[in-house]
Design a protein around this motif. Structure first.
Motif, PDB file in Angstrom:
ATOM      1  N   GLN A   6       0.872  -1.174   0.000  1.00  0.00           N
ATOM      2  CA  GLN A   6       0.000   0.000   0.000  1.00  0.00           C
ATOM      3  C   GLN A   6       0.907   1.220   0.000  1.00  0.00           C
ATOM      4  O   GLN A   6       1.747   1.360   0.893  1.00  0.00           O
ATOM      5  CB  GLN A   6      -0.909   0.021   1.223  1.00  0.00           C
ATOM      6  CG  GLN A   6      -1.875  -1.132   1.271  1.00  0.00           C
ATOM      7  CD  GLN A   6      -2.718  -1.108   2.534  1.00  0.00           C
ATOM      8  OE1 GLN A   6      -2.583  -0.245   3.390  1.00  0.00           O
ATOM      9  NE2 GLN A   6      -3.604  -2.077   2.654  1.00  0.00           N
ATOM     10  N   LYS A  38       3.419   2.499   3.022  1.00  0.00           N
ATOM     11  CA  LYS A  38       3.086   2.550   4.446  1.00  0.00           C
ATOM     12  C   LYS A  38       4.191   1.851   5.230  1.00  0.00           C
ATOM     13  O   LYS A  38       4.777   0.873   4.765  1.00  0.00           O
ATOM     14  CB  LYS A  38       1.762   1.826   4.713  1.00  0.00           C
ATOM     15  CG  LYS A  38       0.534   2.584   4.290  1.00  0.00           C
ATOM     16  CD  LYS A  38      -0.714   1.833   4.732  1.00  0.00           C
ATOM     17  CE  LYS A  38      -1.959   2.680   4.542  1.00  0.00           C
ATOM     18  NZ  LYS A  38      -3.149   1.984   5.070  1.00  0.00           N
ATOM     19  N   PHE A  40       3.425   0.746   8.384  1.00  0.00           N
ATOM     20  CA  PHE A  40       2.664  -0.267   9.095  1.00  0.00           C
ATOM     21  C   PHE A  40       1.243  -0.264   8.546  1.00  0.00           C
ATOM     22  O   PHE A  40       0.773   0.732   8.004  1.00  0.00           O
ATOM     23  CB  PHE A  40       2.702  -0.070  10.616  1.00  0.00           C
ATOM     24  CG  PHE A  40       2.303   1.300  11.078  1.00  0.00           C
ATOM     25  CD1 PHE A  40       0.985   1.580  11.426  1.00  0.00           C
ATOM     26  CD2 PHE A  40       3.254   2.315  11.168  1.00  0.00           C
ATOM     27  CE1 PHE A  40       0.626   2.855  11.845  1.00  0.00           C
ATOM     28  CE2 PHE A  40       2.905   3.587  11.596  1.00  0.00           C
ATOM     29  CZ  PHE A  40       1.582   3.857  11.935  1.00  0.00           C
ATOM     30  N   GLU A  41       0.582  -1.410   8.661  1.00  0.00           N
ATOM     31  CA  GLU A  41      -0.726  -1.650   8.036  1.00  0.00           C
ATOM     32  C   GLU A  41      -1.770  -0.575   8.334  1.00  0.00           C
ATOM     33  O   GLU A  41      -2.497  -0.156   7.451  1.00  0.00           O
ATOM     34  CB  GLU A  41      -1.253  -3.017   8.485  1.00  0.00           C
ATOM     35  CG  GLU A  41      -2.364  -3.557   7.627  1.00  0.00           C
ATOM     36  CD  GLU A  41      -1.902  -4.070   6.267  1.00  0.00           C
ATOM     37  OE1 GLU A  41      -2.636  -3.863   5.287  1.00  0.00           O
ATOM     38  OE2 GLU A  41      -0.820  -4.663   6.196  1.00  0.00           O
ATOM     39  N   ASP A  42      -1.872  -0.123   9.576  1.00  0.00           N
ATOM     40  CA  ASP A  42      -2.916   0.827   9.958  1.00  0.00           C
ATOM     41  C   ASP A  42      -2.500   2.288   9.838  1.00  0.00           C
ATOM     42  O   ASP A  42      -3.229   3.173  10.291  1.00  0.00           O
ATOM     43  CB  ASP A  42      -3.368   0.561  11.404  1.00  0.00           C
ATOM     44  CG  ASP A  42      -4.047  -0.792  11.552  1.00  0.00           C
ATOM     45  OD1 ASP A  42      -4.603  -1.291  10.550  1.00  0.00           O
ATOM     46  OD2 ASP A  42      -4.009  -1.359  12.657  1.00  0.00           O
ATOM     47  N   GLU A  43      -1.352   2.562   9.246  1.00  0.00           N
ATOM     48  CA  GLU A  43      -0.887   3.946   9.103  1.00  0.00           C
ATOM     49  C   GLU A  43      -1.877   4.738   8.248  1.00  0.00           C
ATOM     50  O   GLU A  43      -2.318   4.279   7.196  1.00  0.00           O
ATOM     51  CB  GLU A  43       0.506   3.978   8.470  1.00  0.00           C
ATOM     52  CG  GLU A  43       1.151   5.338   8.496  1.00  0.00           C
ATOM     53  CD  GLU A  43       2.592   5.326   7.995  1.00  0.00           C
ATOM     54  OE1 GLU A  43       3.284   6.331   8.216  1.00  0.00           O
ATOM     55  OE2 GLU A  43       3.021   4.328   7.387  1.00  0.00           O
ATOM     56  N   ASP A  44      -2.222   5.912   8.713  1.00  0.00           N
ATOM     57  CA  ASP A  44      -3.171   6.786   8.025  1.00  0.00           C
ATOM     58  C   ASP A  44      -2.594   7.254   6.686  1.00  0.00           C
ATOM     59  O   ASP A  44      -1.424   7.627   6.605  1.00  0.00           O
ATOM     60  CB  ASP A  44      -3.453   7.988   8.937  1.00  0.00           C
ATOM     61  CG  ASP A  44      -4.356   9.005   8.288  1.00  0.00           C
ATOM     62  OD1 ASP A  44      -5.560   8.731   8.168  1.00  0.00           O
ATOM     63  OD2 ASP A  44      -3.833  10.073   7.893  1.00  0.00           O
ATOM     64  N   TRP A  45      -3.422   7.255   5.640  1.00  0.00           N
ATOM     65  CA  TRP A  45      -2.967   7.655   4.297  1.00  0.00           C
ATOM     66  C   TRP A  45      -2.356   9.061   4.306  1.00  0.00           C
ATOM     67  O   TRP A  45      -1.325   9.307   3.687  1.00  0.00           O
ATOM     68  CB  TRP A  45      -4.120   7.616   3.303  1.00  0.00           C
ATOM     69  CG  TRP A  45      -4.521   6.242   2.856  1.00  0.00           C
ATOM     70  CD1 TRP A  45      -5.722   5.633   3.082  1.00  0.00           C
ATOM     71  CD2 TRP A  45      -3.756   5.313   2.078  1.00  0.00           C
ATOM     72  NE1 TRP A  45      -5.733   4.385   2.509  1.00  0.00           N
ATOM     73  CE2 TRP A  45      -4.544   4.168   1.884  1.00  0.00           C
ATOM     74  CE3 TRP A  45      -2.466   5.339   1.549  1.00  0.00           C
ATOM     75  CZ2 TRP A  45      -4.095   3.054   1.165  1.00  0.00           C
ATOM     76  CZ3 TRP A  45      -2.017   4.239   0.837  1.00  0.00           C
ATOM     77  CH2 TRP A  45      -2.824   3.116   0.652  1.00  0.00           C
TER      78      TRP A  45
END
Length: 161
Positions: A6, A38, A40-45
């Motif tokens: 991503q 990114k 990490f997976e949950d990093e904000d765009w």
């Protein structure tokens, strides 16, 4: 650690639709906008976009006169075989989120030499022609539509660092 599939593409531009292109280190014919994955997976765009802009150009995406805009567009593309080793086994596609970043025309650029060796400002249509990646060129061609939707108060343009 495997790279997360991503990433962001950030078209940096002025109000006059001058677009910043970066020349990739070791690839003199490869010109592009800011890109990056990114951490990490949950990093904000938005956080990814701002971080990558800072890392690659030294520009603070939230600085005076700057306007970071999520264009709500995503490109999904096949990862080139030469980059496949960076990803987990079986990962073949990357999702790229597109942003625009309007900056004042006087904004200085400080390149990260590990990633880029030169930069140039071009009129948007010329910048699209110079891009190595089709998704980057297509994003730049959309710039007039997205830039016209920005309603930047005059005071934002009047401040300087």
């Amino acid at each position: 650690m495997a790279k997360i599939p991503q990433s962001v593409l950030v078209v940096i531009h002025t109000a006059q639709l001058q677009v910043l292109l970066l020349q990739r280190t070791g690839q003199p014919e490869f010109w592009q906008s800011v890109t990056g994955s990114k951490d990490f997976e949950d990093e904000d765009w938005q956080a990814v976009a701002a971080r990558e802009v800072r890392e690659e150009t030294g520009i603070d995406a939230h600085g005076p006169g700057c306007r970071l805009q999520d264009w709500q567009l995503e490109n999904v593309y096949t990862i080139y075989p030469e980059w496949q080793h960076r990803y987990a086994p079986g990962v073949w596609h990357n999702t790229e989120r597109v942003f625009g970043l309007e900056v004042p025309s006087y904004t200085p650029v400080g390149l990260n030499p590990r990633e880029h060796t030169a930069f140039a400002w071009h009129a948007w249509h010329e910048a699209a022609d110079r891009c190595a990646a089709a998704s980057n060129a297509e994003a730049i061609l959309l710039l007039p539509r997205f830039a016209s939707s920005l309603s930047v108060p005059t005071a934002v343009h009047d401040c300087c660092p």
